[in-house]
Design an enzyme around this catalytic site. Structure first.
Site, PDB file in Angstrom:
ATOM      1  N   TYR A  80       0.853  -1.190   0.000  1.00 32.73           N
ATOM      2  CA  TYR A  80       0.000   0.000   0.000  1.00 32.73           C
ATOM      3  C   TYR A  80       0.885   1.234   0.000  1.00 32.73           C
ATOM      4  O   TYR A  80       2.056   1.189   0.355  1.00 32.73           O
ATOM      5  CB  TYR A  80      -0.981   0.018   1.188  1.00 32.73           C
ATOM      6  CG  TYR A  80      -0.345   0.222   2.541  1.00 32.73           C
ATOM      7  CD1 TYR A  80      -0.206   1.499   3.088  1.00 32.73           C
ATOM      8  CD2 TYR A  80       0.122  -0.863   3.274  1.00 32.73           C
ATOM      9  CE1 TYR A  80       0.363   1.679   4.338  1.00 32.73           C
ATOM     10  CE2 TYR A  80       0.696  -0.691   4.524  1.00 32.73           C
ATOM     11  CZ  TYR A  80       0.809   0.579   5.054  1.00 32.73           C
ATOM     12  OH  TYR A  80       1.389   0.766   6.283  1.00 32.73           O
ATOM     13  N   CYS A  81       0.292   2.343  -0.446  1.00 34.13           N
ATOM     14  CA  CYS A  81       0.949   3.647  -0.390  1.00 34.13           C
ATOM     15  C   CYS A  81      -0.104   4.628   0.123  1.00 34.13           C
ATOM     16  O   CYS A  81      -1.037   4.219   0.814  1.00 34.13           O
ATOM     17  CB  CYS A  81       1.502   4.042  -1.758  1.00 34.13           C
ATOM     18  SG  CYS A  81       0.237   4.292  -3.026  1.00 34.13           S
ATOM     19  N   GLN A  82       0.003   5.884  -0.202  1.00 36.16           N
ATOM     20  CA  GLN A  82      -0.972   6.861   0.293  1.00 36.16           C
ATOM     21  C   GLN A  82      -2.296   6.774  -0.464  1.00 36.16           C
ATOM     22  O   GLN A  82      -3.351   6.811   0.134  1.00 36.16           O
ATOM     23  CB  GLN A  82      -0.400   8.279   0.214  1.00 36.16           C
ATOM     24  CG  GLN A  82      -1.251   9.328   0.897  1.00 36.16           C
ATOM     25  CD  GLN A  82      -1.376   9.110   2.400  1.00 36.16           C
ATOM     26  OE1 GLN A  82      -0.510   8.511   3.037  1.00 36.16           O
ATOM     27  NE2 GLN A  82      -2.472   9.576   2.968  1.00 36.16           N
ATOM     28  N   TYR A 109      -3.539   4.078   1.857  1.00 33.07           N
ATOM     29  CA  TYR A 109      -3.647   4.281   3.301  1.00 33.07           C
ATOM     30  C   TYR A 109      -4.700   5.325   3.664  1.00 33.07           C
ATOM     31  O   TYR A 109      -5.308   5.244   4.726  1.00 33.07           O
ATOM     32  CB  TYR A 109      -2.281   4.687   3.869  1.00 33.07           C
ATOM     33  CG  TYR A 109      -2.270   4.767   5.372  1.00 33.07           C
ATOM     34  CD1 TYR A 109      -2.337   3.633   6.153  1.00 33.07           C
ATOM     35  CD2 TYR A 109      -2.183   6.008   6.014  1.00 33.07           C
ATOM     36  CE1 TYR A 109      -2.323   3.715   7.542  1.00 33.07           C
ATOM     37  CE2 TYR A 109      -2.172   6.100   7.390  1.00 33.07           C
ATOM     38  CZ  TYR A 109      -2.246   4.939   8.145  1.00 33.07           C
ATOM     39  OH  TYR A 109      -2.240   5.029   9.513  1.00 33.07           O
TER      40      TYR A 109
END
Length: 114
Positions: A80-82, A109
């Protein structure tokens, strides 16, 4: 197809990459015995992350590849990332590196509220 759906649709992904909504993602990582990786920067990771995640910054080039080379390629990896953009790019790189099962958190996220 509208221009917006064309611009914002998910790019076609290899079969080895699956995008999960947050509920399915939460269930998948709930046993805690998964390779869970946050590909955001160290500062983003420090401001909050999913419990049990490792931080491997997508923007770190060789360090990114070196860190992932230590993970098991035959075992699923949850990324996952932002927002989901970087993690999709990271997922593609992992497939190129030989990972066989990669999962990405839809919306990143910012959608995580647990």
């Amino acid at each position: 197809m509208s221009i917006l759906s064309f611009l914002f649709k998910e790019q076609s992904l290899p079969d080895t990459i699956k995008i999960l909504d947050r509920e399915d993602y939460k269930k998948a990582i709930s046993n805690g015995k998964v390779q869970l990786v946050d590909v955001r920067t160290r500062a983003e990771f420090s401001s909050g992350h999913i419990k049990g995640a490792s931080n491997i910054d997508f923007f770190q080039g060789l360090a990114f590849e070196s860190a992932f080379s230590k993970l098991k390629k035959e075992k699923p990896v949850y990324l996952y990332c932002q927002s989901g953009n970087r993690s999709q790019k990271a997922a593609r790189r992992l497939v190129e590196m030989g990972f066989v099962e990669v999962y990405d958190l839809r919306g990143g996220y910012r959608t995580w509220s647990y």
